[in-house]
Design a protein around this motif. Structure first.
Motif, PDB file in Angstrom:
ATOM      1  N   LEU A 191       5.937  -2.559 -22.737  1.00 20.29           N
ATOM      2  CA  LEU A 191       4.697  -2.811 -22.019  1.00 20.29           C
ATOM      3  C   LEU A 191       4.388  -4.300 -21.848  1.00 20.29           C
ATOM      4  CD1 LEU A 191       2.331  -0.099 -23.573  1.00 20.29           C
ATOM      5  CD2 LEU A 191       3.861   0.074 -21.593  1.00 20.29           C
ATOM      6  N   LEU A 192       4.981  -5.159 -22.656  1.00 16.56           N
ATOM      7  CA  LEU A 192       4.697  -6.592 -22.576  1.00 16.56           C
ATOM      8  C   LEU A 192       5.810  -7.296 -21.804  1.00 16.56           C
ATOM      9  CD1 LEU A 192       3.501  -7.304 -26.234  1.00 16.56           C
ATOM     10  CD2 LEU A 192       2.259  -6.271 -24.338  1.00 16.56           C
ATOM     11  N   VAL A 193       5.426  -8.271 -20.984  1.00 18.67           N
ATOM     12  CA  VAL A 193       6.389  -9.003 -20.159  1.00 18.67           C
ATOM     13  C   VAL A 193       6.196 -10.498 -20.386  1.00 18.67           C
ATOM     14  CG1 VAL A 193       6.424  -7.184 -18.406  1.00 18.67           C
ATOM     15  CG2 VAL A 193       4.850  -9.113 -18.154  1.00 18.67           C
ATOM     16  N   TRP A 194       7.246 -11.278 -20.044  1.00 19.77           N
ATOM     17  CA  TRP A 194       7.146 -12.731 -20.152  1.00 19.77           C
ATOM     18  C   TRP A 194       6.300 -13.262 -18.995  1.00 19.77           C
ATOM     19  CZ3 TRP A 194       8.331 -14.659 -24.589  1.00 19.77           C
ATOM     20  CH2 TRP A 194       9.318 -14.079 -25.369  1.00 19.77           C
ATOM     21  N   MET A 195       5.249 -13.989 -19.335  1.00 27.03           N
ATOM     22  CA  MET A 195       4.417 -14.635 -18.321  1.00 27.03           C
ATOM     23  C   MET A 195       4.677 -16.135 -18.249  1.00 27.03           C
ATOM     24  SD  MET A 195       0.864 -12.561 -18.347  1.00 27.03           S
ATOM     25  CE  MET A 195       0.872 -10.780 -18.052  1.00 27.03           C
ATOM     26  N   VAL A 196       5.063 -16.717 -19.377  1.00 18.70           N
ATOM     27  CA  VAL A 196       5.532 -18.091 -19.426  1.00 18.70           C
ATOM     28  C   VAL A 196       6.781 -18.086 -20.290  1.00 18.70           C
ATOM     29  CG1 VAL A 196       5.017 -20.481 -20.068  1.00 18.70           C
ATOM     30  CG2 VAL A 196       3.176 -18.989 -19.248  1.00 18.70           C
ATOM     31  N   ARG A 197       7.850 -18.717 -19.810  1.00 10.74           N
ATOM     32  CA  ARG A 197       9.085 -18.759 -20.588  1.00 10.74           C
ATOM     33  C   ARG A 197       9.679 -20.161 -20.492  1.00 10.74           C
ATOM     34  NH1 ARG A 197      13.136 -13.641 -21.186  1.00 10.74           N
ATOM     35  NH2 ARG A 197      13.804 -14.189 -23.291  1.00 10.74           N
ATOM     36  N   ASP A 198       9.890 -20.752 -21.656  1.00 11.13           N
ATOM     37  CA  ASP A 198      10.387 -22.134 -21.720  1.00 11.13           C
ATOM     38  C   ASP A 198       9.512 -23.066 -20.894  1.00 11.13           C
ATOM     39  OD1 ASP A 198      12.505 -21.381 -23.362  1.00 11.13           O
ATOM     40  OD2 ASP A 198      13.795 -20.922 -21.668  1.00 11.13           O
ATOM     41  N   GLY A 199       8.205 -22.808 -20.929  1.00  5.61           N
ATOM     42  CA  GLY A 199       7.254 -23.663 -20.225  1.00  5.61           C
ATOM     43  C   GLY A 199       7.107 -23.383 -18.748  1.00  5.61           C
ATOM     44  N   GLU A 200       7.852 -22.434 -18.199  1.00  4.73           N
ATOM     45  CA  GLU A 200       7.809 -22.122 -16.775  1.00  4.73           C
ATOM     46  C   GLU A 200       7.017 -20.839 -16.545  1.00  4.73           C
ATOM     47  OE1 GLU A 200       8.993 -23.917 -14.290  1.00  4.73           O
ATOM     48  OE2 GLU A 200       9.863 -25.470 -15.589  1.00  4.73           O
ATOM     49  N   ARG A 201       6.039 -20.899 -15.617  1.00  5.44           N
ATOM     50  CA  ARG A 201       5.264 -19.709 -15.286  1.00  5.44           C
ATOM     51  C   ARG A 201       6.162 -18.680 -14.617  1.00  5.44           C
ATOM     52  NH1 ARG A 201      -0.441 -20.761 -14.811  1.00  5.44           N
ATOM     53  NH2 ARG A 201      -0.652 -18.707 -13.857  1.00  5.44           N
ATOM     54  N   GLN A 202       6.000 -17.439 -14.977  1.00  6.18           N
ATOM     55  CA  GLN A 202       6.781 -16.344 -14.425  1.00  6.18           C
ATOM     56  C   GLN A 202       5.921 -15.530 -13.457  1.00  6.18           C
ATOM     57  OE1 GLN A 202      10.208 -16.000 -15.679  1.00  6.18           O
ATOM     58  NE2 GLN A 202       9.522 -18.032 -16.337  1.00  6.18           N
ATOM     59  N   ALA A 203       6.558 -14.883 -12.513  1.00  5.58           N
ATOM     60  CA  ALA A 203       5.831 -13.971 -11.634  1.00  5.58           C
ATOM     61  C   ALA A 203       5.323 -12.801 -12.468  1.00  5.58           C
ATOM     62  CB  ALA A 203       6.733 -13.473 -10.510  1.00  5.58           C
ATOM     63  N   ILE A 204       4.040 -12.519 -12.382  1.00  2.00           N
ATOM     64  CA  ILE A 204       3.435 -11.474 -13.200  1.00  2.00           C
ATOM     65  C   ILE A 204       3.459 -10.165 -12.430  1.00  2.00           C
ATOM     66  CG2 ILE A 204       1.369 -10.712 -14.429  1.00  2.00           C
ATOM     67  CD1 ILE A 204       0.603 -13.639 -14.724  1.00  2.00           C
ATOM     68  N   PRO A 205       4.236  -9.194 -12.874  1.00  2.00           N
ATOM     69  CA  PRO A 205       4.310  -7.920 -12.147  1.00  2.00           C
ATOM     70  C   PRO A 205       3.084  -7.061 -12.409  1.00  2.00           C
ATOM     71  CG  PRO A 205       5.618  -7.794 -14.140  1.00  2.00           C
ATOM     72  CD  PRO A 205       5.087  -9.207 -14.071  1.00  2.00           C
ATOM     73  N   GLU A 206       2.847  -6.134 -11.532  1.00  6.56           N
ATOM     74  CA  GLU A 206       1.816  -5.142 -11.793  1.00  6.56           C
ATOM     75  C   GLU A 206       2.289  -4.204 -12.894  1.00  6.56           C
ATOM     76  OE1 GLU A 206       0.877  -3.101  -8.229  1.00  6.56           O
ATOM     77  OE2 GLU A 206       0.120  -4.887  -7.196  1.00  6.56           O
ATOM     78  N   SER A 207       1.325  -3.584 -13.564  1.00  3.42           N
ATOM     79  CA  SER A 207       1.690  -2.631 -14.603  1.00  3.42           C
ATOM     80  C   SER A 207       2.536  -1.508 -14.012  1.00  3.42           C
ATOM     81  CB  SER A 207       0.433  -2.040 -15.249  1.00  3.42           C
ATOM     82  OG  SER A 207       0.772  -1.003 -16.137  1.00  3.42           O
ATOM     83  N   GLN A 208       3.638  -1.209 -14.663  1.00  3.64           N
ATOM     84  CA  GLN A 208       4.534  -0.163 -14.183  1.00  3.64           C
ATOM     85  C   GLN A 208       4.459   1.092 -15.061  1.00  3.64           C
ATOM     86  OE1 GLN A 208       8.485  -1.691 -13.637  1.00  3.64           O
ATOM     87  NE2 GLN A 208       7.782  -3.494 -12.550  1.00  3.64           N
ATOM     88  N   GLN A 209       3.437   1.172 -15.878  1.00  5.49           N
ATOM     89  CA  GLN A 209       3.294   2.337 -16.734  1.00  5.49           C
ATOM     90  C   GLN A 209       2.783   3.531 -15.936  1.00  5.49           C
ATOM     91  OE1 GLN A 209       0.158   2.204 -19.580  1.00  5.49           O
ATOM     92  NE2 GLN A 209      -1.317   1.329 -18.183  1.00  5.49           N
ATOM     93  N   ALA A 210       3.071   4.721 -16.451  1.00  9.17           N
ATOM     94  CA  ALA A 210       2.503   5.927 -15.863  1.00  9.17           C
ATOM     95  C   ALA A 210       0.998   5.953 -16.142  1.00  9.17           C
ATOM     96  CB  ALA A 210       3.172   7.166 -16.460  1.00  9.17           C
ATOM     97  N   PRO A 211       0.193   6.521 -15.238  1.00 13.31           N
ATOM     98  CA  PRO A 211      -1.248   6.581 -15.463  1.00 13.31           C
ATOM     99  C   PRO A 211      -1.585   7.253 -16.801  1.00 13.31           C
ATOM    100  CG  PRO A 211      -0.696   7.261 -13.229  1.00 13.31           C
ATOM    101  CD  PRO A 211       0.604   7.151 -13.982  1.00 13.31           C
ATOM    102  N   VAL A 212      -2.617   6.731 -17.451  1.00 11.97           N
ATOM    103  CA  VAL A 212      -3.070   7.291 -18.718  1.00 11.97           C
ATOM    104  C   VAL A 212      -4.416   7.958 -18.476  1.00 11.97           C
ATOM    105  CG1 VAL A 212      -3.723   6.792 -21.096  1.00 11.97           C
ATOM    106  CG2 VAL A 212      -1.865   5.507 -20.020  1.00 11.97           C
ATOM    107  N   ALA A 213      -4.516   9.209 -18.842  1.00  9.17           N
ATOM    108  CA  ALA A 213      -5.757   9.952 -18.624  1.00  9.17           C
ATOM    109  C   ALA A 213      -6.929   9.245 -19.305  1.00  9.17           C
ATOM    110  CB  ALA A 213      -5.613  11.372 -19.161  1.00  9.17           C
ATOM    111  N   PRO A 214      -8.113   9.226 -18.667  1.00  2.34           N
ATOM    112  CA  PRO A 214      -9.259   8.493 -19.219  1.00  2.34           C
ATOM    113  C   PRO A 214      -9.647   8.921 -20.623  1.00  2.34           C
ATOM    114  CG  PRO A 214      -9.672   9.134 -16.938  1.00  2.34           C
ATOM    115  CD  PRO A 214      -8.421   9.824 -17.350  1.00  2.34           C
TER     116      PRO A 214
END
Length: 234
Positions: A191-214
């Protein structure tokens, strides 16, 4: 206790001939053990001091390993010494990879967009994409070194340590599995992705998880390499 063990080792080695390989190895053995202990305790130090300790630890490990290689040149190094070297290097890896994480402190959290909090981020930042549903006890953000703050409702700053990943397991017994990134790979969607790596900003993807019931609250459990899953994460 360690000081007593080292003194016993030094006294015992004194009975050996001056050119005995084991006797010559004693200073490096004591040095590697001392570095391993110091690196383990470095997680309790402020960031600047810990990073300096990691650098010094790397220099000392290389020095002691070189001494042992010279001492045992032309003969296989005993397994006890190779294990000692491996332990020192493993302790260094843990200290070098350490950072701080923010953990979900509410029953259920929809992860906000953390991009605004990444200004000035150095090193690495690992986080859940916006919209990801996380549950109490789950890591949500990891930063190394600790150059930023995440003042986000529902998250609390955790302890310094190596990065952990969260794996969502579906099926008949769904749960979120918290596991160390360096040594574990449980089944499930990370569920966690790299947003900054070695000081470089990464493209932040949308959540790819299946919907979770409320009304669904998934248990968050710690990964166990023997039993796969153990008790609830704190």
């Amino acid at each position: 206790m360690l000081l007593g063990r080292w003194m016993d080792l030094a006294r015992a080695s004194a009975a050996l001939p001056p050119d005995d390989r084991w006797r010559v190895s004693v200073p490096a053995v004591i040095g590697l053990q001392a570095v391993s202990c110091a690196l383990a305790e470095s997680l309790e130090l402020p960031t600047s001091e810990r990073l300096l300790g990691v650098d010094r630890g790397a220099v000392l490990i290389r020095r002691h390993v070189a001494q042992l290689n010279d001492t045992w040149r032309g003969e296989p190094m005993p397994e006890r010494l190779t294990e000692l070297i491996a332990d020192a290097r493993a302790a260094w890896n843990v200290a070098a990879e350490a950072g701080v994480e923010w953990v979900v402190a509410v029953e259920r959290l929809e992860m906000p967009d953390v991009a605004a909090h990444l200004e000035g981020a150095m090193g690495d930042v690992l986080a859940a994409p916006p919209g990801t549903i996380l549950f109490r006890g789950s890591p949500a953000v990891f930063a190394r070194p600790e150059t930023i703050e995440f003042n986000v409702h529902g998250l609390t700053r955790g302890e310094v340590g190596p990065p952990r990943q969260v794996y969502r397991r579906g099926g008949t017994d769904p749960c979120d599995i918290v596991a160390p990134m360096l040594t574990a790979l449980p089944a499930g969607r990370p569920l966690l992705v790299w947003m900054v790596r070695d000081g470089e900003r990464q493209a932040i993807p949308e959540s790819q998880q299946a919907p979770v019931a409320p009304d669904l609250v998934l248990p968050v459990v710690e990964w166990d390499e023997n039993e796969e899953i153990s008790g609830p994460a704190m």
